[in-house]
Scaffold this motif. Structure first.
Motif, PDB file in Angstrom:
ATOM      1  N   UNK A   1      47.913  65.524  28.212  1.00  0.00           N
ATOM      2  CA  UNK A   1      46.644  65.122  29.328  1.00  0.00           C
ATOM      3  C   UNK A   1      45.936  64.323  29.036  1.00  0.00           C
ATOM      4  N   UNK A   2      45.320  64.713  27.492  1.00  0.00           N
ATOM      5  CA  UNK A   2      43.955  64.280  26.716  1.00  0.00           C
ATOM      6  C   UNK A   2      44.351  63.020  26.501  1.00  0.00           C
ATOM      7  N   UNK A   3      45.627  62.640  25.638  1.00  0.00           N
ATOM      8  CA  UNK A   3      46.390  61.134  25.109  1.00  0.00           C
ATOM      9  C   UNK A   3      45.829  60.951  26.012  1.00  0.00           C
ATOM     10  N   UNK A   4      45.926  61.025  27.717  1.00  0.00           N
ATOM     11  CA  UNK A   4      46.300  59.945  29.077  1.00  0.00           C
ATOM     12  C   UNK A   4      44.939  59.305  29.522  1.00  0.00           C
ATOM     13  N   UNK A   5      44.258  60.268  28.879  1.00  0.00           N
ATOM     14  CA  UNK A   5      42.884  60.472  29.610  1.00  0.00           C
ATOM     15  C   UNK A   5      41.819  58.957  28.254  1.00  0.00           C
TER      16      UNK A   5
END
Length: 260
Positions: free
Chosen positions: A166-170
């Protein structure tokens, strides 16, 4: 996420080719560019419910607007219960629902009159009769059906928040939009299953049912393979040309020495 879906076989044609279920995806702020739009006169949207229910209310929520409801949004619509699978036999649940521009309420709910004889239903049809602005195209953002059931649908079992993903996607969404758009796998199902809506709500607001990033990645790999093959062929040709040139020069030098 509970299993409801749009029955495209008994719905009007829409701009959301293959993405019609987005009109059912429960999001706080449905994006304007993900609406179910149809050019047909009085379009029909047929919905397979997640479970058989006794309907108590329906609602409509347009994408965020201020002061004036956007032209093309539904204004008057009826909702029918499908008695058979093909919706050839229907019964009205509620008629003349009006999505009003007063009060700036995004989701407007329409209670269904109580009827003790109402049977449990598994499919409904929304008939959109008029839209704001009287345009030829009607665009629907989000419909909901509320009801009672003894067998409540269960949401798919989802894992806890995958903070790494999720952090990578954000990060890619905000800092590398091209990479996010073309090469990041980000279907609604993936983002919801990873718990990313709490980390990147804007990602979930703009997600798609289907994602074409795999096609872009495959195309990129094919392009690299073609370039490698082409480069290898050119390298062989150049090497052969150089080798042939050296051989020719050697023959010329030997010929000169023989004449001497």
């Amino acid at each position: 996420m509970f299993g409801a879906s749009v029955d495209t076989s008994y719905s009007s044609s829409s701009d959301l080719s293959g993405e019609s279920d987005l009109v059912l995806l429960d999001r706080p702020n449905p994006p304007a560019n993900r609406a179910w739009c149809s050019d047909e006169n009085e379009p029909v949207l047929t919905v397979n419910l997640a479970n058989y229910i006794k309907p108590t209310a329906v609602s409509y929520q347009h994408f965020k607007w201020n002061r004036t409801v956007p032209h093309g949004s539904p204004r008057i619509f009826d909702v029918f219960a499908c008695i058979d699978f093909d919706c050839e036999k229907t019964e009205p649940l509620i008629t003349n629902c009006e999505y009003k521009s007063s009060g700036q309420i995004q989701e407007q709910i329409y209670p269904i009159p109580y009827n003790s004889t109402t049977k449990s239903i598994g499919k409904v049809q929304f008939h959109f009769l008029k839209n704001h602005g009287n345009l030829n195209k009607t665009c629907v953002s989000l419909v909901r059906v509320y009801g009672e059931s003894t067998d409540l649908p269960k949401m798919r079992e989802y894992k806890r928040v995958d903070s790494t993903y999720c952090s990578r996607v954000k990060n890619e969404y905000h800092n590398y939009p091209f990479l996010y758009d073309k090469f990041t796998f980000k279907t609604c199902g993936m983002l919801f299953s990873k718990g990313c809506c709490s980390v990147c709500p804007e990602c979930c607001d703009e997600c798609d049912i289907r994602d074409f990033s795999e096609l872009y990645i495959l195309g990129f790999i094919v392009l690299l393979a073609v370039l490698c093959v082409f480069g290898s062929v050119m390298l062989v040709i150049i090497c052969d040309f150089i080798k042939h040139g050296r051989t020719t020069n050697r023959f010329k030098q030997n010929g000169r020495q023989t004449r001497r």
